[in-house]
Every structure is written in C-alpha cells, then in structure tokens.
Design an enzyme around this catalytic site. Structure first.
Site, PDB file in Angstrom:
ATOM      1  N   CYS A   2       7.529  -6.225  83.083  1.00  0.00           N
ATOM      2  CA  CYS A   2       6.531  -6.789  84.016  1.00  0.00           C
ATOM      3  C   CYS A   2       6.539  -5.758  84.801  1.00  0.00           C
ATOM      4  O   CYS A   2       7.613  -4.811  85.290  1.00  0.00           O
ATOM      5  CB  CYS A   2       7.233  -8.261  84.581  1.00  0.00           C
ATOM      6  N   ARG A  27       5.293  -0.472  80.860  1.00  0.00           N
ATOM      7  CA  ARG A  27       6.641  -0.726  80.565  1.00  0.00           C
ATOM      8  C   ARG A  27       5.875  -1.852  79.688  1.00  0.00           C
ATOM      9  O   ARG A  27       7.657  -2.519  79.590  1.00  0.00           O
ATOM     10  CB  ARG A  27       6.553  -1.489  82.164  1.00  0.00           C
ATOM     11  N   TRP A  74       5.456  -9.998  81.046  1.00  0.00           N
ATOM     12  CA  TRP A  74       6.011  -9.827  79.591  1.00  0.00           C
ATOM     13  C   TRP A  74       6.466 -10.795  79.460  1.00  0.00           C
ATOM     14  O   TRP A  74       7.383 -11.521  80.405  1.00  0.00           O
ATOM     15  CB  TRP A  74       6.780  -8.876  79.706  1.00  0.00           C
ATOM     16  N   ASN A 100       8.866 -10.150  89.176  1.00  0.00           N
ATOM     17  CA  ASN A 100       9.695  -9.835  87.686  1.00  0.00           C
ATOM     18  C   ASN A 100      11.210 -10.421  88.030  1.00  0.00           C
ATOM     19  O   ASN A 100      11.758 -10.498  89.482  1.00  0.00           O
ATOM     20  CB  ASN A 100      10.095  -8.123  88.519  1.00  0.00           C
ATOM     21  N   GLY A 101      11.279 -11.078  87.147  1.00  0.00           N
ATOM     22  CA  GLY A 101      12.726 -11.125  86.795  1.00  0.00           C
ATOM     23  C   GLY A 101      12.615 -12.786  86.294  1.00  0.00           C
ATOM     24  O   GLY A 101      11.665 -13.157  85.541  1.00  0.00           O
ATOM     25  N   GLU A 485      19.330   5.705  65.159  1.00  0.00           N
ATOM     26  CA  GLU A 485      18.679   5.758  65.464  1.00  0.00           C
ATOM     27  C   GLU A 485      16.968   6.060  65.300  1.00  0.00           C
ATOM     28  O   GLU A 485      15.614   6.067  65.717  1.00  0.00           O
ATOM     29  CB  GLU A 485      18.507   6.727  67.009  1.00  0.00           C
ATOM     30  N   LYS A 489      13.956   4.197  65.972  1.00  0.00           N
ATOM     31  CA  LYS A 489      12.474   4.364  66.240  1.00  0.00           C
ATOM     32  C   LYS A 489      11.139   3.966  65.342  1.00  0.00           C
ATOM     33  O   LYS A 489      10.488   3.673  65.253  1.00  0.00           O
ATOM     34  CB  LYS A 489      12.702   5.924  65.878  1.00  0.00           C
ATOM     35  N   GLU A 492      10.793   0.284  65.605  1.00  0.00           N
ATOM     36  CA  GLU A 492       9.602  -0.045  66.803  1.00  0.00           C
ATOM     37  C   GLU A 492       7.964   0.223  66.602  1.00  0.00           C
ATOM     38  O   GLU A 492       7.170   0.148  67.057  1.00  0.00           O
ATOM     39  CB  GLU A 492      10.123   0.806  68.226  1.00  0.00           C
ATOM     40  N   HIS A 508      28.128  -0.034  49.767  1.00  0.00           N
ATOM     41  CA  HIS A 508      28.445  -1.552  49.948  1.00  0.00           C
ATOM     42  C   HIS A 508      27.861  -2.839  49.809  1.00  0.00           C
ATOM     43  O   HIS A 508      28.077  -3.426  50.427  1.00  0.00           O
ATOM     44  CB  HIS A 508      29.909  -1.408  50.784  1.00  0.00           C
ATOM     45  N   LYS A 607       9.733  -1.377  78.221  1.00  0.00           N
ATOM     46  CA  LYS A 607      10.399  -0.194  78.553  1.00  0.00           C
ATOM     47  C   LYS A 607      11.781  -0.619  79.580  1.00  0.00           C
ATOM     48  O   LYS A 607      12.451   0.293  79.300  1.00  0.00           O
ATOM     49  CB  LYS A 607       9.443   0.568  79.584  1.00  0.00           C
TER      50      LYS A 607
HETATM   51  C1  F6R Z   1      14.466   2.191  72.175  1.00  0.00           C
HETATM   52  C2  F6R Z   1      14.601   1.754  73.310  1.00  0.00           C
HETATM   53  C3  F6R Z   1      15.865   0.881  73.719  1.00  0.00           C
HETATM   54  C4  F6R Z   1      16.297   1.119  75.302  1.00  0.00           C
HETATM   55  C5  F6R Z   1      17.006  -0.009  75.490  1.00  0.00           C
HETATM   56  C6  F6R Z   1      17.472   0.783  76.802  1.00  0.00           C
HETATM   57  O1  F6R Z   1      13.575   3.326  72.079  1.00  0.00           O
HETATM   58  O2  F6R Z   1      13.653   2.590  74.702  1.00  0.00           O
HETATM   59  O3  F6R Z   1      16.277   0.256  72.631  1.00  0.00           O
HETATM   60  O4  F6R Z   1      16.985   2.187  74.783  1.00  0.00           O
HETATM   61  O5  F6R Z   1      16.186  -1.010  75.660  1.00  0.00           O
HETATM   62  O6  F6R Z   1      17.149   0.882  77.879  1.00  0.00           O
HETATM   63  P1  F6R Z   1      17.703   1.463  78.998  1.00  0.00           P
HETATM   64  O7  F6R Z   1      18.078   3.038  77.927  1.00  0.00           O
HETATM   65  O8  F6R Z   1      16.533   2.325  80.399  1.00  0.00           O
HETATM   66  O9  F6R Z   1      19.021   0.898  79.165  1.00  0.00           O
END
Ligand code: F6R
Length: 612
Positions: A2, A27, A74, A100-101, A485, A489, A492, A508, A607
């Site tokens: 949010c 976000r 969100w 927010n929260g 990773e 990516k 996502e 395996h 985000k």
């Molecule tokens: C993937 C991504 C998320 C963040 C995760 C942790 O592209 O952005 O997996 O890495 O939510 O977020 P932070 O780094 O802000 O603690």
C-alpha cells in the site's frame, strides 16, 4: 504494498494527490482512492484497479479542496474492490483514514463496535480502525490527536496512518508503528507519504516519523509527540534524491532502466569504499561494531526473495575468503524457529526496501539474543536500517520496478566488499590477493556494460522461447543462487513457471520434466564446476531439452553443444554472479514484454512486503 499520500496547503489537493498516487504505483496495488475536505465535508472517491480508473471517476467533479489524503491499496483483508479501497470513513462521515499495515486485533474491536451498534461496509481492518478512533473521539473530552493516541493504545498491529477530521479541518494527523511515514515541508504546505516519491517534485526537506510518534500536520507547522506525550523537535533532513531517479526517462520501463543503470549504480556503491591502488576497503557504516564483525564465530545472512539469493551467493564468498561458518536463512523461517544464537554471532539482514516485515522481525529476534546485527539496505532511513546496530547502504538509488535488479547486484557488491574487508582483517587472504580482488571488483561495472552491449542478442533468444510454459535454470557453486534468481525473475515478470536448481540435483528429480518443449537455462561458465556442468548439458541434450547457456567469452567448444548461448566476459568466480545475472534479467524482461505483461508492476506483487 500500500502507498500513502497526504497534502495540506493552499493549492487544490486533488491533482497533487493523484500525481502522488501515480508515483506510488510502483509499490504494487489493486485499488486506489482519495478523500478531500470540500466545504466542510468529506468528498471520497475510490476505485478498484489502476489509478487511471480513479482519475476517470474524478473527471469533471471540479473538486478544489486544499487538504486531502490518497491511498493505493494492496489487498490483505478483503478482496480488491471499490468498497474495500481506502480511504475509509467513520459512520458519521466525519473522519477519513488511510492505512498501511495490518491491525491484528481488528476482529475483537469490530465485535465491540458492533455491540455498540456500528455498521460496517467493507471487509477491512482499516474500517474497524476508523470507526474505533471515531468512537473514542466521540466518547472522550480530549482533542482529536489525543483521541487517536488513546485509541491506538488498544490497537495491536502495524500501521502508518493519515487521518482527516472535518471537525479539525486545518490539520492532518500522521502516526506510525512499524510502517514508514515521511513528511515533506513545502511553501505554506506539508506533504505526507509512505515514502518521499509522491512529493519529491515539491520538496526535499523531510522528516521521517519514528514508531509511536503522532504528528499534527498543519499548513505552517508540525507538532510531534511520542508515545509518552513528550514533544519531539521535528528534525528535517535533506533528501539526496533527484526526480529523474524515479522517472523512466528514455526507457520504456523502469525495469529496463534499472537493468541498464547497474554499472553506474555499482560504481556509486563502491565509490570511496574500495581503493584499487592500496587494495583497501573502507566501510564506515560498520565502524563501531568492526571488532565483533571481524571476530564473529558465525555469520547468519537473512532476507527474503531476491535479497535471500544475494545472501545465498555471499555464503560461497564468505566461506571461501573469510573462512567463517555461514548460514543463510529465509527471514520468514528464521523468525519462527527457535534459532540458537549467541553474542559471537553476526546477523546480516539484507533488504532493498528495508521494510520487509519478516526480515525486520528477524533483526529484532537476533538483537534480543545478543547477536550483532548489520543491515544491508537500499532505502536510507528505512525500518531495517534503523533497527540494526550498524549497516552498509547499497546506494543503488530508488528501485521502482517491482522486480529487483540493480538492488540485487548492489547487494552483491556490498557483500563482496564486506567479505574482502573481513578476510583482510582476519588474515584469511594476503595483501596481494586482496589487492587483486579489489581491482577485479572495480572492473565489474565495465564487464556488465559489455553484457548490456549485447542486449539485442538476448532479445532474439527471448523471441525463440517466449511461448514455453516451463523453464528450468541450472547452476553450480556461485552460479547456483543465480539460477534461482534467474528463475524467480522469469516467473515474476512473465508468469511462466520456472524453477532454479543446483545443476547436479537435476538427475534427482527435475530431469523427469525434460522434453523437446523444455528450455533449460544453464550457467556454464569456465569455473571449477565447468566440466560437471557440461555433463549436465549432455544429459539434457540426450533427452531433447533445449539449452540456453550462459558461457564464458571465447568458449567456442560449448557453442556446438547448446541451442543458444550468451557470452559474458571473463571474470573471477567470486564476482561472476554480478555479471551472469544480467543476461537473465534481460531474458526475463524481454519474455515478459513479448507476453504482454506489465513488467514494472507484475500482478499480485508488491515492492515492499510490510506484512508477513
Ligand atoms: C524479487 C523481489 C522480491 C524481494 C523480496 C524482499 O524481484 O523483488 O523477491 O527481493 O520481497 O524484499 P526486500 O529486499 O525489500 O526485503
């Protein structure tokens, strides 16, 4: 997650709020709304979906009030729809609130309020909160700010709140606990945001609220009190942030901009910290706890998502260079285990946003067990940066694309610098080796530039595979976390199912998935795992899988064995992840674009994940 924006000043609030909401879109959210004080009454507009929907709804309304609040939601409690969107308004129509929260005891409060005859429109915890505050306000003889303070004594949970009350029309109330709020000082005006992005074009003079502080924000003044009613002097800081850092510029998407700016951001991150001539690494941010860090018996790296993969990569580095036992933990698992911690442990929390709820709790847990806790955060002044004993900022600049790219490589640079520093202090590498490694680290941005110069080739490869419905990513040693990773990516950004695996684990289980339809991205660099990874490629090819290999420049032999290849320049194994991840970021980006996905704001993602 949010986003919050608030404005009190002399101008019409609506356009400021709407522009602020657009700046908060990065976000991640699923509905948006605003409330403006208009001739003594609240005008509230809320809409499911993008801010653009809200803007259409507001077209022609001609609102001109100069105090208002806005929110991108969100969904947590209740589906994304117009009713559940914020702001929420008290039953008497007098108080509007954005939040927010999460309010953990909202069901208890709700049943108390229902027993008193209150009705609820939405499924949210936030509506309960606004009704509860209104109830306390109505039934006490204190002013509104004090009523908010009293009400929050009963509230369990995390919140950043901005509240507007028609009875006190010349002020906004801002209060936080566990969810950030920042106040910007304008000309006869103040702005409030969950971060500074919604008002960066108006002011750079900001105050970060601390937990449990309540701010009464008027046009010309701010008064802040802490939980014990003590007056806190507002402390203004100047943001070191330019508007173009949060704009796309000439790029089509933030994600692409952020991938391409990695060389410069990594140079920023190393500037003044690594001295190639002497091989020195200076990390001022951990000065006071330096001894604890150098003599740690164990390092625990904790994080979530992409930041967790940065930790996983660093495990190899710390073990190789520093000879310290390392554990890498998902923060969400760590916090609910009963981890054995001691004063000789150093926990390193890695987080782009510095707000990730699970990571923040892991920090508190380790601190209470007496461990030394360091933060590696991108957002200056964020909750994790403040909760840790000391830390090192990544200085990657604001990351607006939801998928982390430049923040990840900046985390790897910081972790590399930390490993070099610790190794030098512990004497586990000699001065000559340290000097050579520092030199190599400084060259990494140039190597990434070389990869970016060949971005066109990666787009062509994406063109061949974008219709696949599954991908496998394989890597070994330092490249194993990069396989994870790369897969993260892709899923996502393109919503294609992808899994990352240590290459040797393929036989395996995952090998059962391989057929002629299955693209497998193999990180096959000329490192010590090279021969083994070549054997894995053979295994894939004999099952007709399609291999896209990330290879070392000049490795002609491997080209004949794979379907497609992307070369990266020669780089020491320790720092190779910094370079090899870049083609994987680009591959995910191009596939996402070809599939028509919103790469900057992928569905369901946020985000900063401020709820557990
Ligand atoms: C993937 C991504 C998320 C963040 C995760 C942790 O592209 O952005 O997996 O890495 O939510 O977020 P932070 O780094 O802000 O603690």
């Amino acid at each position: 997650m949010c986003g919050i924006v608030g404005y009190i000043g002399d101008h019409s609030a609506v356009s400021i709020l709407l522009k602020g909401l657009q700046r908060l879109e990065y976000r991640g959210y699923d509905s948006a709304g605003i409330a403006v004080l208009e001739e003594g009454e609240l005008a509230v507009f809320k809409k499911e979906g993008k801010v653009a929907n809200l803007i259409s709804q507001l077209n022609g309304t001609g609102l001109h009030g100069s105090i208002g609040i806005g929110h991108t939601r969100w969904a947590t409690h209740g589906v994304p729809n117009d009713t559940n969107a914020h702001p929420h308004v008290s039953e008497d129509g007098k108080i509007a609130l954005i939040h927010n929260g999460i309010i953990e005891n909202y069901l208890t409060l709700k049943s108390e309020l229902k027993a008193k005859g209150y009705h609820f429109q939405s499924e949210t915890d936030t509506e309960v909160l606004v009704q509860f505050i209104a109830d306390v306000y109505r039934n006490s003889d204190v002013d509104f700010a004090e009523s908010v303070h009293l009400a929050l004594q009963r509230v369990i949970g995390a919140y950043g709140l901005v509240i507007l009350n028609v009875d006190e029309p010349d002020q906004l109330i801002a209060v936080r606990k566990g969810s950030p709020l920042v106040i910007g000082k304008g000309d006869h005006a103040h702005y409030i945001g969950s971060d500074a992005s919604p008002f960066l074009e108006y002011t750079k003079e900001v105050i970060y609220l601390n937990d449990d502080e309540i701010a009464v924000v008027k046009r010309d003044s701010i008064s802040i009190t802490d939980s014990k009613h003590k007056r806190v002097s507002p402390y203004f800081e100047r943001l070191d942030l330019e508007l173009d850092a949060i704009e796309k510029g000439a790029y089509d998407h933030f994600m692409l901009k952020e991938i391409f700016e990695q060389p410069d951001r990594l140079r920023d991150c190393m500037r003044g910290r690594v001295l190639a001539q002497s091989g020195e690494v200076k990390l001022g941010g951990i000065r006071s706890y330096a001894d604890k860090v150098y003599h740690a018996k164990r390092l625990i790296l904790t994080a979530c998502g992409t930041s967790y993969y940065a930790g996983l990569t660093a495990e190899y580095l710390f073990e190789d260079l520093c000879r310290i036992p390392v554990e890498v933990e998902y923060a969400s698992e760590f916090r609910y285990r009963n981890p054995v911690l001691s004063e000789d442990d150093v926990l390193v929390a890695i987080s782009q946003s510095g707000e990730t709820a699970d990571t923040l709790v892991a920090v508190e847990l380790a601190k209470s067990a007496g461990a030394t806790v360091l933060g590696i955060c991108n957002v200056v002044g964020s909750s994790i940066a403040r909760a840790t004993h000391e830390g090192i900022y990544t200085h990657a600049g604001p990351e607006i694309g939801v998928a982390s790219t430049k923040a990840f490589t900046a985390q790897l640079i910081v972790l590399s610098m930390l490993a070099l520093k610790i190794a030098g202090e512990r004497g586990t590498i000699d001065q000559r080796k340290k000097q050579a490694l520092v030199k190599e680290l400084q060259v990494v941005p140039e190597l990434i530039e070389e990869v970016l110069d060949h971005a066109g080739r990666i787009k062509q490869i994406a063109q061949k595979y974008w219709l696949a419905s599954n991908f496998l990513y394989l890597g070994r040693g330092y490249q194993y976390p990069i396989a994870m990773e790369g897969a993260l990516k892709l899923k996502e950004i393109s919503y294609i199912h992808a899994e990352g695996y240590p290459a040797a684990e393929m036989k395996h289980g995952p090998i059962a998935l391989i057929d002629a339809e299955m693209p497998i991205v193999v990180l096959a660099l000329k490192d010590k795992a090279y021969d083994k990874v070549l054997s894995n490629i053979e295994e894939i090819k004999s099952r007709h899988g399609k291999v896209i290999a990330i290879i070392s420049e000049g490795d002609e032999a491997i080209k004949a064995q794979v379907d497609d290849w992307i070369e990266i320049p020669a780089v020491l194994e320790y720092f190779a992840p910094l370079v090899s991840v870049v083609p994987l970021q680009l591959l995910a980006y191009h596939i996402g674009i070809m599939k028509g996905c919103n790469v900057d704001q992928p569905r369901n993602l946020a985000k900063s994940v401020t709820v557990e």
